[in-house]
Write a protein that holds these residues in place. Structure first.
Motif, PDB file in Angstrom:
ATOM      1  N   ARG A  32      -9.469  15.503  11.315  1.00 21.32           N
ATOM      2  CA  ARG A  32      -9.081  14.118  11.028  1.00 21.32           C
ATOM      3  C   ARG A  32      -8.410  13.973   9.671  1.00 21.32           C
ATOM      4  O   ARG A  32      -7.587  13.068   9.470  1.00 21.32           O
ATOM      5  CB  ARG A  32     -10.317  13.207  11.081  1.00 21.32           C
ATOM      6  N   TYR A  33      -8.769  14.832   8.739  1.00 25.08           N
ATOM      7  CA  TYR A  33      -8.248  14.756   7.373  1.00 25.08           C
ATOM      8  C   TYR A  33      -7.730  16.147   6.984  1.00 25.08           C
ATOM      9  O   TYR A  33      -8.405  16.891   6.254  1.00 25.08           O
ATOM     10  CB  TYR A  33      -9.333  14.301   6.405  1.00 25.08           C
ATOM     11  N   GLN A  56     -21.033   4.411  10.393  1.00 23.64           N
ATOM     12  CA  GLN A  56     -20.051   5.419   9.993  1.00 23.64           C
ATOM     13  C   GLN A  56     -20.408   6.780  10.572  1.00 23.64           C
ATOM     14  O   GLN A  56     -21.575   7.170  10.649  1.00 23.64           O
ATOM     15  CB  GLN A  56     -19.970   5.514   8.465  1.00 23.64           C
ATOM     16  N   GLN A  62     -13.525  11.463   3.960  1.00 28.60           N
ATOM     17  CA  GLN A  62     -13.104  10.415   3.031  1.00 28.60           C
ATOM     18  C   GLN A  62     -13.582  10.679   1.613  1.00 28.60           C
ATOM     19  O   GLN A  62     -12.829  10.490   0.646  1.00 28.60           O
ATOM     20  CB  GLN A  62     -13.605   9.062   3.535  1.00 28.60           C
ATOM     21  N   ASP A  82     -16.082  11.325   9.238  1.00 30.80           N
ATOM     22  CA  ASP A  82     -15.319  10.401   8.400  1.00 30.80           C
ATOM     23  C   ASP A  82     -15.910  10.321   6.995  1.00 30.80           C
ATOM     24  O   ASP A  82     -15.168  10.299   5.998  1.00 30.80           O
ATOM     25  CB  ASP A  82     -15.288   9.016   9.038  1.00 30.80           C
TER      26      ASP A  82
END
Length: 324
Positions: free
Chosen positions: A148-149, A114, A122, A118
């Motif tokens: 990304r988020y 990972q 997350q 991320d």
């Protein structure tokens, strides 16, 4: 109970590397009012894989179940070569590497698949309003997570950052923002709730050998980790910076989250210079209204809480309490 992610570039036990990230981790791990739920590492004070080994070795030694995830190995745009040359070799050019000759090196570990961005995005987005992100290295992982988020800017409870320098002699820029100016700009203007702990205040912190002697008599694994890894860095700082001890930049960030009496703060708009040249990576701050605003765009993001003064005696007592 405050739930934390710490994104860092620790160097405890590494020849010539700063050790304040490890102290910040130790405070978080030793404080019953903090729940450290994830550690991520980024290239900065040490390469990302070295920092990963340092952090992983610490949690393994303590037997705590905190995930450690390796992150970005270089900045979004800034070339890493000159920075690595400066950070990784200066201890040898100053002929002080012998200070670390009796210090235990961290073991080597295989990082999980990972990616840190991320893992950060997350965890925060799955727990909106619940997670505080402590970012005490270059902001590469944080910027990538926000990209990304996008919902992370609102989902994070707070991003507490060590970085930037505004008005210190001998410092045009600091390492954290200088190593990745684009990442710093993206995070500072993201609109997230941000507290910034710049070098202007962290250089008012101080730990001396006398302070470390008090920690040395605390018979806990965390106290032993700090004592072992701080001794050579203290001597290195005394030799190279002509200080009575060493600054403990990153420790102040975690201490602030525990007790806001440890520092004073005020709100500013903050950004970072991105253009090539002498001031690339330099941070600046201002308040509104500006007396002269010709050629100045409206600020992006929002006001940032900037620490300005520190109670060093309280900071040291908080550290000793956490290590006990």
């Amino acid at each position: 109970m405050k739930r934390l992610i710490i994104d860092c570039d620790p160097g405890n036990g590494i020849v010539g590397a700063n050790v304040d990230d490890g102290l910040a981790l130790a405070i978080a791990l030793g404080s019953p009012h903090l729940s450290l739920e994830l550690i991520t590492t980024v290239a900065g004070n040490t390469p990302a894989e070295v920092g990963f080994n340092v952090a992983k070795d610490l949690v393994e030694r303590l037997g705590v179940a905190v995930p450690v995830v390796k992150g970005a190995v270089q900045a979004l745009a800034e070339p890493p070569g000159p920075w690595r040359e400066a950070l990784d070799t200066r201890v040898y050019t100053s002929k002080l590497s012998h200070l670390w000759q009796d210090v235990r090196q961290p073991a080597h570990y295989a990082p999980p698949e990972q990616d840190a961005a991320d893992a950060i995005g997350q965890l925060i987005c799955a727990n909106p309003g619940k997670i505080t992100l402590v970012a005490i290295g270059p902001l590469t992982n944080v910027a990538r997570a926000l990209a990304r988020y996008p919902e992370m800017a609102e989902a994070v409870q707070e991003i507490a950052i060590m970085g930037g320098v505004f008005a210190l002699d001998d410092y045009i820029k600091d390492t954290n923002f200088g190593l990745d100016p684009e990442a710093a700009h993206q995070v500072l203007t993201s609109g997230a709730n941000i507290t910034l702990v710049p070098m202007d205040v962290t250089t008012r912190t101080m730990m001396t050998h006398k302070d470390l002697d008090r920690i040395a008599v605390i018979d806990t694994p965390l106290a032993r980790f700090v004592t072992e890894t701080f001794r050579p860095w203290l001597d290195y700082s005394i030799h190279t910076r002509h200080l009575p001890g060493c600054w403990i930049h990153d420790a102040l960030v975690v201490a602030w989250l525990l007790n806001q009496q440890v520092a004073k703060a005020a709100d500013y708009f903050v950004d970072v210079e991105l253009r090539p040249g002498l001031t690339r990576g330099k941070s600046w701050r201002y308040r509104q209204p500006l007396r002269v605003n010709v050629g100045i765009d409206a600020p992006a993001g929002g006001l940032i809480h900037v620490l300005q003064k520190v109670d060093n005696a309280l900071l040291l007592s908080m550290i000793e309490r956490a290590l006990t």
